[in-house]
Scaffold this motif. Sequence first.
Motif, PDB file in Angstrom:
ATOM      1  N   GLY A 148      51.655  43.151  30.121  1.00 35.80           N
ATOM      2  CA  GLY A 148      50.632  42.501  30.946  1.00 35.80           C
ATOM      3  C   GLY A 148      51.091  41.200  31.567  1.00 35.80           C
ATOM      4  O   GLY A 148      50.982  41.005  32.787  1.00 35.80           O
ATOM      5  N   PRO A 149      51.616  40.241  30.755  1.00 37.09           N
ATOM      6  CA  PRO A 149      52.091  38.984  31.347  1.00 37.09           C
ATOM      7  C   PRO A 149      53.175  39.179  32.397  1.00 37.09           C
ATOM      8  O   PRO A 149      53.187  38.496  33.416  1.00 37.09           O
ATOM      9  N   LEU A 150      54.100  40.130  32.157  1.00 38.87           N
ATOM     10  CA  LEU A 150      55.161  40.353  33.124  1.00 38.87           C
ATOM     11  C   LEU A 150      54.603  40.879  34.444  1.00 38.87           C
ATOM     12  O   LEU A 150      55.021  40.454  35.523  1.00 38.87           O
ATOM     13  N   LEU A 151      53.650  41.818  34.338  1.00 37.02           N
ATOM     14  CA  LEU A 151      53.070  42.374  35.561  1.00 37.02           C
ATOM     15  C   LEU A 151      52.329  41.319  36.364  1.00 37.02           C
ATOM     16  O   LEU A 151      52.264  41.369  37.585  1.00 37.02           O
ATOM     17  N   ARG A 152      51.716  40.351  35.654  1.00 33.75           N
ATOM     18  CA  ARG A 152      51.000  39.298  36.366  1.00 33.75           C
ATOM     19  C   ARG A 152      51.933  38.191  36.844  1.00 33.75           C
ATOM     20  O   ARG A 152      51.706  37.583  37.874  1.00 33.75           O
ATOM     21  N   TRP A 153      52.992  37.916  36.089  1.00 35.06           N
ATOM     22  CA  TRP A 153      53.849  36.757  36.385  1.00 35.06           C
ATOM     23  C   TRP A 153      54.870  37.043  37.477  1.00 35.06           C
ATOM     24  O   TRP A 153      55.000  36.291  38.436  1.00 35.06           O
ATOM     25  N   LEU A 154      55.606  38.176  37.351  1.00 37.56           N
ATOM     26  CA  LEU A 154      56.752  38.408  38.228  1.00 37.56           C
ATOM     27  C   LEU A 154      56.379  38.478  39.704  1.00 37.56           C
ATOM     28  O   LEU A 154      57.037  37.850  40.533  1.00 37.56           O
ATOM     29  N   PRO A 155      55.322  39.200  40.076  1.00 37.88           N
ATOM     30  CA  PRO A 155      55.026  39.290  41.514  1.00 37.88           C
ATOM     31  C   PRO A 155      54.056  38.250  42.012  1.00 37.88           C
ATOM     32  O   PRO A 155      53.476  38.424  43.076  1.00 37.88           O
ATOM     33  N   ARG A 156      53.844  37.157  41.279  1.00 39.83           N
ATOM     34  CA  ARG A 156      52.829  36.184  41.667  1.00 39.83           C
ATOM     35  C   ARG A 156      53.038  35.630  43.077  1.00 39.83           C
ATOM     36  O   ARG A 156      52.113  35.553  43.869  1.00 39.83           O
ATOM     37  N   ALA A 157      54.281  35.241  43.376  1.00 40.07           N
ATOM     38  CA  ALA A 157      54.521  34.603  44.671  1.00 40.07           C
ATOM     39  C   ALA A 157      54.227  35.555  45.823  1.00 40.07           C
ATOM     40  O   ALA A 157      53.531  35.220  46.774  1.00 40.07           O
ATOM     41  N   GLY A 158      54.762  36.795  45.726  1.00 37.26           N
ATOM     42  CA  GLY A 158      54.514  37.763  46.772  1.00 37.26           C
ATOM     43  C   GLY A 158      53.060  38.144  46.867  1.00 37.26           C
ATOM     44  O   GLY A 158      52.509  38.317  47.955  1.00 37.26           O
ATOM     45  N   ARG A 159      52.378  38.295  45.712  1.00 39.54           N
ATOM     46  CA  ARG A 159      50.992  38.676  45.717  1.00 39.54           C
ATOM     47  C   ARG A 159      50.142  37.574  46.341  1.00 39.54           C
ATOM     48  O   ARG A 159      49.192  37.825  47.062  1.00 39.54           O
ATOM     49  N   ARG A 160      50.506  36.307  46.087  1.00 40.47           N
ATOM     50  CA  ARG A 160      49.754  35.208  46.660  1.00 40.47           C
ATOM     51  C   ARG A 160      49.884  35.210  48.179  1.00 40.47           C
ATOM     52  O   ARG A 160      48.939  34.923  48.902  1.00 40.47           O
ATOM     53  N   ARG A 161      51.078  35.566  48.680  1.00 37.28           N
ATOM     54  CA  ARG A 161      51.242  35.614  50.129  1.00 37.28           C
ATOM     55  C   ARG A 161      50.385  36.716  50.739  1.00 37.28           C
ATOM     56  O   ARG A 161      49.828  36.572  51.810  1.00 37.28           O
ATOM     57  N   ARG A 162      50.281  37.857  50.029  1.00 38.29           N
ATOM     58  CA  ARG A 162      49.531  38.973  50.573  1.00 38.29           C
ATOM     59  C   ARG A 162      48.032  38.740  50.530  1.00 38.29           C
ATOM     60  O   ARG A 162      47.292  39.292  51.328  1.00 38.29           O
ATOM     61  N   THR A 163      47.549  37.959  49.562  1.00 35.27           N
ATOM     62  CA  THR A 163      46.109  37.802  49.375  1.00 35.27           C
ATOM     63  C   THR A 163      45.658  36.379  49.676  1.00 35.27           C
ATOM     64  O   THR A 163      44.717  35.901  49.078  1.00 35.27           O
ATOM     65  N   ALA A 164      46.331  35.698  50.580  1.00 33.38           N
ATOM     66  CA  ALA A 164      45.923  34.348  50.946  1.00 33.38           C
ATOM     67  C   ALA A 164      44.498  34.373  51.481  1.00 33.38           C
ATOM     68  O   ALA A 164      44.125  35.245  52.268  1.00 33.38           O
ATOM     69  N   ARG A 165      43.688  33.450  51.032  1.00 33.69           N
ATOM     70  CA  ARG A 165      42.288  33.392  51.440  1.00 33.69           C
ATOM     71  C   ARG A 165      42.160  32.483  52.652  1.00 33.69           C
ATOM     72  O   ARG A 165      42.540  31.312  52.620  1.00 33.69           O
ATOM     73  N   ARG A 166      41.616  33.022  53.710  1.00 31.80           N
ATOM     74  CA  ARG A 166      41.430  32.275  54.954  1.00 31.80           C
ATOM     75  C   ARG A 166      40.183  31.406  54.801  1.00 31.80           C
ATOM     76  O   ARG A 166      39.098  31.906  54.510  1.00 31.80           O
ATOM     77  N   VAL A 167      40.351  30.098  55.031  1.00 29.33           N
ATOM     78  CA  VAL A 167      39.315  29.127  54.702  1.00 29.33           C
ATOM     79  C   VAL A 167      38.793  28.458  55.965  1.00 29.33           C
ATOM     80  O   VAL A 167      39.563  28.065  56.847  1.00 29.33           O
ATOM     81  N   LEU A 168      37.459  28.332  56.022  1.00 32.54           N
ATOM     82  CA  LEU A 168      36.779  27.553  57.063  1.00 32.54           C
ATOM     83  C   LEU A 168      36.195  26.315  56.391  1.00 32.54           C
ATOM     84  O   LEU A 168      35.389  26.422  55.462  1.00 32.54           O
ATOM     85  N   VAL A 169      36.608  25.132  56.836  1.00 30.93           N
ATOM     86  CA  VAL A 169      36.133  23.885  56.238  1.00 30.93           C
ATOM     87  C   VAL A 169      34.922  23.377  57.015  1.00 30.93           C
ATOM     88  O   VAL A 169      34.951  23.300  58.255  1.00 30.93           O
ATOM     89  N   VAL A 170      33.859  23.047  56.281  1.00 34.98           N
ATOM     90  CA  VAL A 170      32.626  22.553  56.882  1.00 34.98           C
ATOM     91  C   VAL A 170      32.329  21.171  56.306  1.00 34.98           C
ATOM     92  O   VAL A 170      32.264  21.012  55.075  1.00 34.98           O
ATOM     93  N   GLY A 171      32.173  20.166  57.150  1.00 30.94           N
ATOM     94  CA  GLY A 171      31.867  18.829  56.652  1.00 30.94           C
ATOM     95  C   GLY A 171      32.118  17.773  57.709  1.00 30.94           C
ATOM     96  O   GLY A 171      32.517  18.078  58.839  1.00 30.94           O
ATOM     97  N   GLU A 172      31.888  16.530  57.345  1.00 28.27           N
ATOM     98  CA  GLU A 172      32.161  15.427  58.264  1.00 28.27           C
ATOM     99  C   GLU A 172      33.665  15.253  58.445  1.00 28.27           C
ATOM    100  O   GLU A 172      34.451  15.636  57.577  1.00 28.27           O
ATOM    101  N   ALA A 173      34.052  14.690  59.568  1.00 33.73           N
ATOM    102  CA  ALA A 173      35.467  14.632  59.951  1.00 33.73           C
ATOM    103  C   ALA A 173      36.376  14.062  58.859  1.00 33.73           C
ATOM    104  O   ALA A 173      37.420  14.656  58.565  1.00 33.73           O
ATOM    105  N   PRO A 174      36.050  12.917  58.227  1.00 31.63           N
ATOM    106  CA  PRO A 174      36.953  12.402  57.185  1.00 31.63           C
ATOM    107  C   PRO A 174      37.138  13.380  56.021  1.00 31.63           C
ATOM    108  O   PRO A 174      38.249  13.531  55.508  1.00 31.63           O
ATOM    109  N   GLY A 175      36.052  14.049  55.617  1.00 37.44           N
ATOM    110  CA  GLY A 175      36.174  15.020  54.533  1.00 37.44           C
ATOM    111  C   GLY A 175      37.005  16.221  54.922  1.00 37.44           C
ATOM    112  O   GLY A 175      37.788  16.744  54.127  1.00 37.44           O
ATOM    113  N   VAL A 176      36.850  16.689  56.160  1.00 39.11           N
ATOM    114  CA  VAL A 176      37.656  17.809  56.650  1.00 39.11           C
ATOM    115  C   VAL A 176      39.133  17.424  56.670  1.00 39.11           C
ATOM    116  O   VAL A 176      40.001  18.193  56.249  1.00 39.11           O
ATOM    117  N   GLU A 177      39.420  16.214  57.169  1.00 36.61           N
ATOM    118  CA  GLU A 177      40.815  15.751  57.218  1.00 36.61           C
ATOM    119  C   GLU A 177      41.419  15.710  55.815  1.00 36.61           C
ATOM    120  O   GLU A 177      42.573  16.107  55.616  1.00 36.61           O
TER     121      GLU A 177
END
Length: 498
Positions: A148-177
């Motif tokens: 289990g740990p190996l299956l989760r650990w070894l492909p972490r970097a590639g899996r993170r690239r494939r499942t990157a979450r696209r984020v929309l930031v909502v707030g006042e300009a200083p907080g967004v920055e």
Amino acid sequence: MELAGTPRPRAVPPRPRGEERVPPRDAPGASRGRRGTVTAKRRTDRRVPALVGAELLGLGLPAWLVLRSGGEPRAVVAAVLAALAWAGVRAARGRYALRAEAHPPEPLSTIGDWLLLVGLLAVGQTVTGDRVEPVTAVLALLPGLPVGPLLRWLPRAGRRRRTARRVLVVGEAPGVERAVRVLGSRADHPYAVVAAVPVGTAALECGLRVPGRLAPAPADDDVSTVLGAAFAHDVDLALVVPGPRLSEERLRRLFWGLHDGGLPLSVLSELTGIAADRVRPTAAAGLTLLHIAPPLRRGPQTLLKTVVDRTGAALGLLVLAPVLLLIAMAVRLGSDGPAFHRQIRQGLNNRPFTMWKFRTMVVDAERRRHRLAAANENDGPMFKMRRDPRVTAIGRLLRRTSLDELPQLVNVLRGDMSLVGPRPPLPDEVSRYAEHELRRLAVRPGLTGLWQVSGRSDLSWQETVSLDLWYVDNWTVATDLGLMARTLRAVADGRGAY
């Protein structure tokens, strides 16, 4: 338009097929939820069945082979039951649940699961009256432990690239920055900011796309503006930054609308440098309270860290003795002077100690340092030069491979240092520390640490301090084990070592 000198959002890979996206309010095929907003299908993690299957095979097949070689008459039945029990234990303890990709798997939790499995099978044997030799049973179950740990650990970097979450930031300009700056400064998380919906008319300097804006005062179109921007940029998550213009009532209505529209959201906290495992939310009188656990300074984990340090250093010195001897001979033959270099460093609670390492510079390197002060490439109190003329030929190789640090295993064995921790500073560096930088000395310095696995000398001083302070406040034994594993990759890469 992107302005010069501002942080750029990380590149976002195309969305994999089959994942949800938030449709606009009047999109064909969109289903209507409460108050006329739209809903979207929930995603399922397709990795879970593969992970369960791999763990079933990873424990069941070796168990069958071991039991069969041990002469057990019902090896197949026992192996299948053991594998199913293993999957049941893992599922019951939430190991297949969706987790933040930034957090590494916990080795100690897997060991705990395995011990629970052994106990359950022992109880089962007692109830059914079956008997398997204890040694054979343990050997049969051992191969499934790392799957289990190996299956989760070894492909972490590639899996993170494939499942990157696209984020929309909502707030006042200083907080967004601030959100864009902080998220863009690190790559060890799955969030990629693709657009922003600012509150008010203030311009954004970060160069993000702005598909819409919220009025300074609460308005009826707040929800539709954010949902429309989310659909336009195929967003997975709305990151809301609270501020004076986002009052409690306005935030509540915005949350209602986004949830009804099927858009997940998170709220950016002012807390920084605190691991999520230390934060525990509770409720009181309708308020959400965040309880923050104090850093580990005593208790079982600190005792275990000491045991791991001393044992690891002793074994390392024993196993690496021939290598240490060869390196010492190479240093002596490569240039005039001793094989080892001793230097006073500041350790736990700013106590000085003598640190050992292989000599990588000429013998009068300290006297020459003042002549090179103008060539310092570090923006803090540390002195670093990419092509330091004082470094010997063999010294460059030792620094590139970090072999010059191996004698510090003696410091670890003596208790002056730890295997993992911030690097020990020189006394003159500490004399120029700001008050918050002195917190680096609240734990024992380490042979390796976040600094070494994150770029070493290529990091700025503030980046180094930020990493060290995070470690000081959030270390655990599991974190140390993960950093030691990452050190092997960092040493092989050699980036930032000079």
